[in-house]
Design a protein around this motif. Structure first.
Motif, short mmCIF file in Angstrom:
data_model
loop_
_atom_site.label_atom_id
_atom_site.label_comp_id
_atom_site.label_asym_id
_atom_site.label_seq_id
_atom_site.Cartn_x
_atom_site.Cartn_y
_atom_site.Cartn_z
N VAL A 142 -3.69 6.34 -0.82
CA VAL A 142 -4.03 6.93 0.49
C VAL A 142 -5.48 6.65 0.86
O VAL A 142 -5.81 6.49 2.03
CB VAL A 142 -3.74 8.44 0.46
N GLY A 143 -6.37 6.60 -0.13
CA GLY A 143 -7.78 6.34 0.13
C GLY A 143 -8.64 7.59 0.24
O GLY A 143 -9.85 7.49 0.38
N GLN A 175 -3.78 -5.66 -6.51
CA GLN A 175 -4.17 -5.34 -7.88
C GLN A 175 -4.01 -3.86 -8.17
O GLN A 175 -3.58 -3.47 -9.27
CB GLN A 175 -5.62 -5.77 -8.11
N VAL A 176 -4.35 -3.02 -7.20
CA VAL A 176 -4.16 -1.57 -7.37
C VAL A 176 -2.68 -1.26 -7.54
O VAL A 176 -2.29 -0.42 -8.38
CB VAL A 176 -4.74 -0.80 -6.18
N PHE A 177 -1.83 -1.94 -6.77
CA PHE A 177 -0.38 -1.76 -6.91
C PHE A 177 0.08 -2.12 -8.31
O PHE A 177 0.88 -1.39 -8.92
CB PHE A 177 0.34 -2.63 -5.87
N ILE A 230 0.84 -1.20 0.00
CA ILE A 230 0.00 0.00 0.00
C ILE A 230 0.87 1.25 0.00
O ILE A 230 0.59 2.22 -0.72
CB ILE A 230 -0.95 -0.02 1.22
N ASN A 231 1.94 1.26 0.81
CA ASN A 231 2.86 2.39 0.82
C ASN A 231 3.55 2.57 -0.53
O ASN A 231 3.78 3.70 -0.98
CB ASN A 231 3.91 2.20 1.90
N LEU A 232 3.86 1.45 -1.18
CA LEU A 232 4.50 1.52 -2.49
C LEU A 232 3.59 2.17 -3.52
O LEU A 232 4.05 2.89 -4.42
CB LEU A 232 4.88 0.11 -2.96
N LEU A 248 13.49 9.51 -1.48
CA LEU A 248 13.12 10.53 -0.50
C LEU A 248 11.78 10.23 0.17
O LEU A 248 11.54 10.65 1.30
CB LEU A 248 13.08 11.90 -1.16
N PHE A 249 10.90 9.49 -0.52
CA PHE A 249 9.64 9.10 0.11
C PHE A 249 9.91 8.22 1.32
O PHE A 249 9.35 8.44 2.41
CB PHE A 249 8.77 8.35 -0.89
N TYR A 250 10.78 7.24 1.16
CA TYR A 250 11.06 6.34 2.29
C TYR A 250 11.97 7.00 3.31
O TYR A 250 11.92 6.67 4.50
CB TYR A 250 11.66 5.03 1.76
N LEU A 251 12.80 7.96 2.88
CA LEU A 251 13.61 8.70 3.84
C LEU A 251 12.72 9.55 4.74
O LEU A 251 12.87 9.55 5.97
CB LEU A 251 14.62 9.57 3.11
#
Length: 358
Positions: free
Chosen positions: A242-243, A171-173, A34-36, A280-283
Protein backbone atom coordinates in the motif's frame (compact mmCIF):
# COMPACT_ATOMS: atom_id res chain seq x y z
CA UNK A 1 4.68 -41.84 7.06
CA UNK A 2 1.71 -39.47 7.29
CA UNK A 3 4.05 -36.65 8.29
CA UNK A 4 6.23 -37.25 5.22
CA UNK A 5 3.17 -37.37 2.95
CA UNK A 6 1.83 -34.08 4.35
CA UNK A 7 5.20 -32.36 3.93
CA UNK A 8 5.41 -33.63 0.36
CA UNK A 9 1.99 -32.09 -0.29
CA UNK A 10 3.14 -28.81 1.25
CA UNK A 11 6.30 -28.96 -0.85
CA UNK A 12 4.22 -29.45 -4.00
CA UNK A 13 2.06 -26.42 -3.16
CA UNK A 14 5.19 -24.38 -2.42
CA UNK A 15 6.71 -25.44 -5.75
CA UNK A 16 3.62 -24.25 -7.61
CA UNK A 17 3.88 -20.98 -5.71
CA UNK A 18 7.53 -20.53 -6.72
CA UNK A 19 6.60 -21.15 -10.37
CA UNK A 20 3.88 -18.50 -10.17
CA UNK A 21 6.26 -16.09 -8.44
CA UNK A 22 8.74 -16.41 -11.32
CA UNK A 23 6.20 -16.16 -14.14
CA UNK A 24 3.82 -13.49 -12.77
CA UNK A 25 6.08 -10.41 -13.28
CA UNK A 26 6.55 -11.35 -16.93
CA UNK A 27 2.85 -11.95 -17.64
CA UNK A 28 1.06 -9.36 -15.49
CA UNK A 29 0.93 -5.58 -15.54
CA UNK A 30 2.68 -3.47 -12.91
CA UNK A 31 -0.62 -2.37 -11.32
CA UNK A 32 -1.66 -6.02 -10.90
CA UNK A 33 1.71 -6.89 -9.36
CA UNK A 34 1.32 -4.11 -6.77
CA UNK A 35 -2.22 -5.29 -5.94
CA UNK A 36 -0.93 -8.85 -5.63
CA UNK A 37 1.58 -7.71 -3.02
CA UNK A 38 -1.28 -6.39 -0.90
CA UNK A 39 -3.24 -9.61 -1.44
CA UNK A 40 -0.19 -11.61 -0.34
CA UNK A 41 -0.09 -9.61 2.91
CA UNK A 42 -3.73 -10.47 3.60
CA UNK A 43 -3.09 -14.11 2.68
CA UNK A 44 -0.31 -14.28 5.29
CA UNK A 45 -2.64 -12.69 7.84
CA UNK A 46 -5.21 -15.40 7.02
CA UNK A 47 -2.48 -18.03 7.40
CA UNK A 48 -1.64 -16.75 10.89
CA UNK A 49 -5.27 -17.06 11.98
CA UNK A 50 -5.54 -20.48 10.29
CA UNK A 51 -2.69 -21.65 12.50
CA UNK A 52 -4.09 -20.18 15.73
CA UNK A 53 -7.78 -20.97 15.21
CA UNK A 54 -7.68 -23.97 12.90
CA UNK A 55 -5.02 -25.95 14.76
CA UNK A 56 -5.14 -24.47 18.24
CA UNK A 57 -8.85 -23.83 18.57
CA UNK A 58 -8.13 -20.24 19.66
CA UNK A 59 -10.77 -17.96 18.14
CA UNK A 60 -8.80 -14.71 18.03
CA UNK A 61 -10.98 -11.85 16.81
CA UNK A 62 -8.03 -9.50 17.12
CA UNK A 63 -5.50 -10.97 14.74
CA UNK A 64 -5.49 -7.60 12.98
CA UNK A 65 -4.08 -6.07 16.19
CA UNK A 66 -0.80 -7.93 15.64
CA UNK A 67 -1.01 -7.18 11.92
CA UNK A 68 -1.33 -3.45 12.60
CA UNK A 69 1.33 -3.42 15.31
CA UNK A 70 3.74 -5.10 12.92
CA UNK A 71 2.96 -2.53 10.22
CA UNK A 72 3.42 0.44 12.56
CA UNK A 73 6.59 -1.01 14.14
CA UNK A 74 8.12 -1.60 10.70
CA UNK A 75 7.35 1.94 9.53
CA UNK A 76 8.50 3.68 12.71
CA UNK A 77 11.74 1.70 13.03
CA UNK A 78 12.56 2.16 9.33
CA UNK A 79 12.09 5.93 9.60
CA UNK A 80 14.23 6.17 12.72
CA UNK A 81 17.17 4.05 11.57
CA UNK A 82 16.97 5.06 7.92
CA UNK A 83 16.53 1.55 6.49
CA UNK A 84 14.31 -1.51 6.55
CA UNK A 85 16.89 -4.22 7.32
CA UNK A 86 16.28 -4.25 11.07
CA UNK A 87 12.71 -2.98 10.80
CA UNK A 88 11.44 -6.37 9.64
CA UNK A 89 12.63 -8.41 12.66
CA UNK A 90 11.56 -5.52 14.90
CA UNK A 91 8.00 -5.70 13.58
CA UNK A 92 7.84 -9.47 14.18
CA UNK A 93 9.28 -9.03 17.67
CA UNK A 94 6.83 -6.25 18.61
CA UNK A 95 3.78 -8.23 17.43
CA UNK A 96 4.94 -11.48 19.07
CA UNK A 97 5.90 -9.75 22.34
CA UNK A 98 2.54 -7.98 22.59
CA UNK A 99 0.77 -11.29 21.96
CA UNK A 100 2.92 -13.05 24.56
CA UNK A 101 2.01 -10.49 27.24
CA UNK A 102 -1.68 -10.43 26.29
CA UNK A 103 -1.79 -14.21 25.97
CA UNK A 104 -0.17 -14.71 29.36
CA UNK A 105 -3.04 -12.94 31.13
CA UNK A 106 -5.63 -14.68 28.93
CA UNK A 107 -4.40 -18.26 29.09
CA UNK A 108 -2.90 -18.30 32.56
CA UNK A 109 -5.98 -16.43 33.77
CA UNK A 110 -8.13 -19.32 32.47
CA UNK A 111 -10.22 -17.04 30.27
CA UNK A 112 -12.80 -19.06 28.33
CA UNK A 113 -12.90 -19.10 24.54
CA UNK A 114 -15.88 -16.75 24.25
CA UNK A 115 -14.29 -14.12 26.45
CA UNK A 116 -10.96 -14.61 24.65
CA UNK A 117 -12.62 -13.60 21.37
CA UNK A 118 -14.23 -10.58 23.06
CA UNK A 119 -10.97 -9.48 24.72
CA UNK A 120 -8.90 -9.71 21.54
CA UNK A 121 -11.53 -7.79 19.58
CA UNK A 122 -11.70 -5.14 22.30
CA UNK A 123 -7.91 -4.73 22.29
CA UNK A 124 -8.01 -4.25 18.51
CA UNK A 125 -10.68 -1.56 18.73
CA UNK A 126 -8.82 0.18 21.57
CA UNK A 127 -5.70 0.35 19.39
CA UNK A 128 -7.83 1.68 16.52
CA UNK A 129 -9.27 4.42 18.72
CA UNK A 130 -5.92 5.36 20.26
CA UNK A 131 -3.97 5.61 17.00
CA UNK A 132 -6.67 7.78 15.44
CA UNK A 133 -6.15 10.34 18.21
CA UNK A 134 -2.42 10.85 17.55
CA UNK A 135 -2.62 13.50 14.84
CA UNK A 136 -0.79 16.25 16.73
CA UNK A 137 2.92 17.03 16.35
CA UNK A 138 3.53 15.94 19.93
CA UNK A 139 2.64 12.34 19.07
CA UNK A 140 5.90 11.00 17.75
CA UNK A 141 8.30 8.13 18.34
CA UNK A 142 11.78 9.40 17.59
CA UNK A 143 11.73 11.00 14.14
CA UNK A 144 8.40 9.44 13.19
CA UNK A 145 5.10 11.25 13.63
CA UNK A 146 2.22 8.84 14.28
CA UNK A 147 -0.01 10.87 11.98
CA UNK A 148 -3.39 10.07 13.53
CA UNK A 149 -6.07 9.01 11.06
CA UNK A 150 -3.82 10.11 8.16
CA UNK A 151 -1.28 7.42 9.03
CA UNK A 152 2.42 7.26 8.14
CA UNK A 153 4.11 6.83 4.79
CA UNK A 154 6.14 3.61 4.88
CA UNK A 155 9.66 3.23 3.57
CA UNK A 156 10.00 0.69 0.74
CA UNK A 157 12.23 -2.32 1.24
CA UNK A 158 15.93 -1.89 0.59
CA UNK A 159 18.79 -4.33 0.10
CA UNK A 160 20.07 -5.57 3.48
CA UNK A 161 23.60 -4.37 2.76
CA UNK A 162 22.69 -1.05 1.12
CA UNK A 163 19.97 1.19 2.55
CA UNK A 164 20.04 3.42 -0.52
CA UNK A 165 19.24 0.54 -2.93
CA UNK A 166 15.44 0.43 -2.85
CA UNK A 167 13.54 -2.51 -4.32
CA UNK A 168 11.14 -2.01 -7.22
CA UNK A 169 7.53 -3.29 -7.23
CA UNK A 170 8.45 -6.55 -9.00
CA UNK A 171 11.23 -7.22 -6.51
CA UNK A 172 8.97 -6.40 -3.56
CA UNK A 173 6.39 -8.81 -5.01
CA UNK A 174 9.02 -11.55 -5.21
CA UNK A 175 10.11 -10.92 -1.61
CA UNK A 176 6.47 -10.92 -0.42
CA UNK A 177 5.59 -14.11 -2.26
CA UNK A 178 8.77 -15.76 -1.04
CA UNK A 179 7.89 -14.77 2.53
CA UNK A 180 4.39 -16.25 2.12
CA UNK A 181 5.82 -19.52 0.79
CA UNK A 182 8.34 -19.61 3.65
CA UNK A 183 5.61 -18.94 6.24
CA UNK A 184 3.42 -21.65 4.69
CA UNK A 185 6.21 -24.24 4.79
CA UNK A 186 7.08 -23.24 8.36
CA UNK A 187 3.50 -23.60 9.58
CA UNK A 188 3.08 -26.89 7.67
CA UNK A 189 6.19 -28.19 9.44
CA UNK A 190 5.10 -26.79 12.82
CA UNK A 191 1.66 -28.43 12.86
CA UNK A 192 3.27 -31.82 12.14
CA UNK A 193 5.80 -31.58 14.97
CA UNK A 194 5.12 -32.85 18.48
CA UNK A 195 4.24 -29.29 19.49
CA UNK A 196 1.67 -29.03 16.70
CA UNK A 197 0.12 -32.41 17.45
CA UNK A 198 -0.25 -31.49 21.11
CA UNK A 199 -1.96 -28.22 20.10
CA UNK A 200 -4.41 -30.19 17.95
CA UNK A 201 -5.04 -32.56 20.86
CA UNK A 202 -5.78 -29.56 23.09
CA UNK A 203 -8.16 -28.21 20.46
CA UNK A 204 -10.04 -31.52 20.39
CA UNK A 205 -10.23 -32.04 24.15
CA UNK A 206 -8.50 -29.59 26.45
CA UNK A 207 -9.34 -31.45 29.67
CA UNK A 208 -8.02 -34.77 28.37
CA UNK A 209 -4.75 -33.17 27.22
CA UNK A 210 -4.35 -31.57 30.65
CA UNK A 211 -5.03 -34.83 32.46
CA UNK A 212 -2.38 -36.56 30.34
CA UNK A 213 0.15 -34.09 31.70
CA UNK A 214 0.50 -31.32 29.11
CA UNK A 215 0.61 -27.70 30.22
CA UNK A 216 -2.30 -26.51 28.11
CA UNK A 217 -1.73 -22.85 28.96
CA UNK A 218 1.89 -22.90 27.80
CA UNK A 219 1.16 -24.65 24.50
CA UNK A 220 -1.69 -22.28 23.66
CA UNK A 221 0.43 -19.28 24.58
CA UNK A 222 3.25 -20.52 22.33
CA UNK A 223 0.93 -21.04 19.36
CA UNK A 224 -0.73 -17.67 19.97
CA UNK A 225 2.67 -15.94 19.98
CA UNK A 226 3.87 -17.66 16.80
CA UNK A 227 0.65 -16.71 15.00
CA UNK A 228 1.09 -13.09 16.09
CA UNK A 229 4.66 -13.05 14.74
CA UNK A 230 3.41 -14.23 11.34
CA UNK A 231 0.68 -11.57 11.42
CA UNK A 232 3.34 -8.94 12.22
CA UNK A 233 5.32 -10.02 9.15
CA UNK A 234 2.11 -9.73 7.13
CA UNK A 235 1.88 -6.13 8.31
CA UNK A 236 5.34 -5.47 6.82
CA UNK A 237 4.18 -6.82 3.46
CA UNK A 238 1.03 -4.70 3.66
CA UNK A 239 3.09 -1.52 4.13
CA UNK A 240 5.09 -2.34 1.02
CA UNK A 241 1.98 -3.10 -1.00
CA UNK A 242 0.00 0.00 0.00
CA UNK A 243 2.90 2.37 0.73
CA UNK A 244 1.56 3.63 4.06
CA UNK A 245 -0.09 2.45 7.26
CA UNK A 246 -3.21 4.01 8.81
CA UNK A 247 -5.36 3.18 11.87
CA UNK A 248 -7.78 1.39 9.51
CA UNK A 249 -5.61 -1.73 9.82
CA UNK A 250 -7.18 -2.12 13.29
CA UNK A 251 -10.80 -1.50 12.33
CA UNK A 252 -13.72 -3.89 12.82
CA UNK A 253 -14.14 -4.53 9.10
CA UNK A 254 -10.65 -6.02 8.74
CA UNK A 255 -11.05 -8.01 11.97
CA UNK A 256 -14.26 -9.60 10.67
CA UNK A 257 -12.85 -10.10 7.18
CA UNK A 258 -9.97 -12.16 8.54
CA UNK A 259 -12.45 -14.53 10.19
CA UNK A 260 -14.40 -14.82 6.93
CA UNK A 261 -11.24 -15.75 4.98
CA UNK A 262 -10.61 -18.69 7.28
CA UNK A 263 -14.24 -19.83 7.30
CA UNK A 264 -14.49 -19.70 3.50
CA UNK A 265 -11.13 -21.37 2.88
CA UNK A 266 -11.60 -24.00 5.55
CA UNK A 267 -10.54 -24.37 9.17
CA UNK A 268 -8.03 -27.11 9.83
CA UNK A 269 -6.14 -26.35 6.61
CA UNK A 270 -3.36 -23.92 5.80
CA UNK A 271 -3.79 -23.48 2.05
CA UNK A 272 -7.58 -22.96 2.34
CA UNK A 273 -7.49 -19.61 4.19
CA UNK A 274 -4.71 -18.41 1.84
CA UNK A 275 -6.91 -19.13 -1.18
CA UNK A 276 -9.91 -17.63 0.63
CA UNK A 277 -7.99 -14.40 1.25
CA UNK A 278 -6.91 -14.13 -2.38
CA UNK A 279 -10.40 -14.87 -3.69
CA UNK A 280 -12.25 -12.49 -1.39
CA UNK A 281 -9.63 -9.77 -1.88
CA UNK A 282 -10.34 -9.64 -5.61
CA UNK A 283 -14.08 -10.10 -5.05
CA UNK A 284 -14.21 -7.07 -2.74
CA UNK A 285 -12.02 -5.12 -5.17
CA UNK A 286 -14.49 -5.89 -7.97
CA UNK A 287 -17.45 -4.96 -5.78
CA UNK A 288 -15.77 -1.70 -4.83
CA UNK A 289 -15.90 -0.34 -8.38
CA UNK A 290 -19.65 -0.80 -8.82
CA UNK A 291 -22.71 0.60 -7.07
CA UNK A 292 -25.27 -2.19 -7.59
CA UNK A 293 -24.33 -4.35 -4.61
CA UNK A 294 -23.25 -3.28 -1.15
CA UNK A 295 -19.85 -4.72 -0.28
CA UNK A 296 -20.72 -5.54 3.32
CA UNK A 297 -24.02 -7.19 2.39
CA UNK A 298 -22.28 -9.48 -0.10
CA UNK A 299 -19.65 -10.49 2.46
CA UNK A 300 -22.37 -11.10 5.04
CA UNK A 301 -24.28 -13.26 2.57
CA UNK A 302 -21.11 -15.26 1.82
CA UNK A 303 -20.52 -15.78 5.54
CA UNK A 304 -24.09 -17.03 6.12
CA UNK A 305 -23.91 -19.37 3.10
CA UNK A 306 -20.65 -20.93 4.23
CA UNK A 307 -21.62 -21.21 7.90
CA UNK A 308 -24.93 -22.93 7.03
CA UNK A 309 -24.18 -24.67 3.73
CA UNK A 310 -20.43 -25.32 3.66
CA UNK A 311 -19.40 -25.23 7.33
CA UNK A 312 -16.05 -26.91 6.74
CA UNK A 313 -14.97 -24.48 4.02
CA UNK A 314 -14.03 -24.93 0.39
CA UNK A 315 -10.78 -26.90 0.62
CA UNK A 316 -11.93 -29.60 3.11
CA UNK A 317 -15.24 -29.99 1.25
CA UNK A 318 -13.55 -30.38 -2.14
CA UNK A 319 -10.94 -32.73 -0.65
CA UNK A 320 -13.65 -34.92 0.88
CA UNK A 321 -15.59 -34.95 -2.40
CA UNK A 322 -12.48 -36.07 -4.33
CA UNK A 323 -11.72 -38.73 -1.70
CA UNK A 324 -15.29 -40.09 -1.89
CA UNK A 325 -15.13 -40.26 -5.69
CA UNK A 326 -11.80 -42.06 -5.45
CA UNK A 327 -13.24 -44.53 -2.94
CA UNK A 328 -16.30 -45.12 -5.13
CA UNK A 329 -14.10 -45.70 -8.15
CA UNK A 330 -11.81 -48.10 -6.30
CA UNK A 331 -14.86 -49.91 -4.88
CA UNK A 332 -16.29 -50.22 -8.39
CA UNK A 333 -12.99 -51.54 -9.73
CA UNK A 334 -12.75 -54.08 -6.90
CA UNK A 335 -16.32 -55.17 -7.64
CA UNK A 336 -15.50 -55.68 -11.32
CA UNK A 337 -12.42 -57.69 -10.41
CA UNK A 338 -14.41 -59.86 -8.04
CA UNK A 339 -17.06 -60.50 -10.70
CA UNK A 340 -14.40 -61.39 -13.24
CA UNK A 341 -12.75 -63.68 -10.70
CA UNK A 342 -16.08 -65.42 -10.00
CA UNK A 343 -16.70 -65.82 -13.73
CA UNK A 344 -13.22 -67.28 -14.10
CA UNK A 345 -13.92 -69.71 -11.25
CA UNK A 346 -17.18 -70.78 -12.91
CA UNK A 347 -15.42 -71.42 -16.25
CA UNK A 348 -12.71 -73.40 -14.50
CA UNK A 349 -15.31 -75.54 -12.72
CA UNK A 350 -17.15 -76.18 -15.99
CA UNK A 351 -13.94 -77.18 -17.73
CA UNK A 352 -13.12 -79.58 -14.92
CA UNK A 353 -16.64 -81.05 -15.18
CA UNK A 354 -16.25 -81.56 -18.92
CA UNK A 355 -12.85 -83.21 -18.51
CA UNK A 356 -14.28 -85.49 -15.83
CA UNK A 357 -17.10 -86.69 -18.13
CA UNK A 358 -14.65 -87.25 -20.98
Amino acid sequence: MTHVRKMRGAGLVAGMGVLFMLLAPQALELYTIINLTTAIAFAMLALSLALVWGYGGILCFGQTAFFGLGAYAYTIVAINIGGTTWAIPASILVAASFAAVLGYFIFFGRVSDVYLAVITLTVTLILYSLIRRTSGPEYRIGNSLLGGFNGITSKPLNLPWDTSALLGPEQVFAVAFGALIGAYLFTAWLVNTRFGRVCVAIRENELRAELIGYDVRLYRLGLFTVGAGIAGLAGVLFCNGVGRVTPDVFNLYNAALTIIWVIVGGRGTLIGPILGAFGLFYLTAALGIQTTFNNNLVLGFILVVFVLGVPRGIVPTVTDWIAKRRDRRSHRVRGQRNRMRRRGDVRTARNREVLTHV
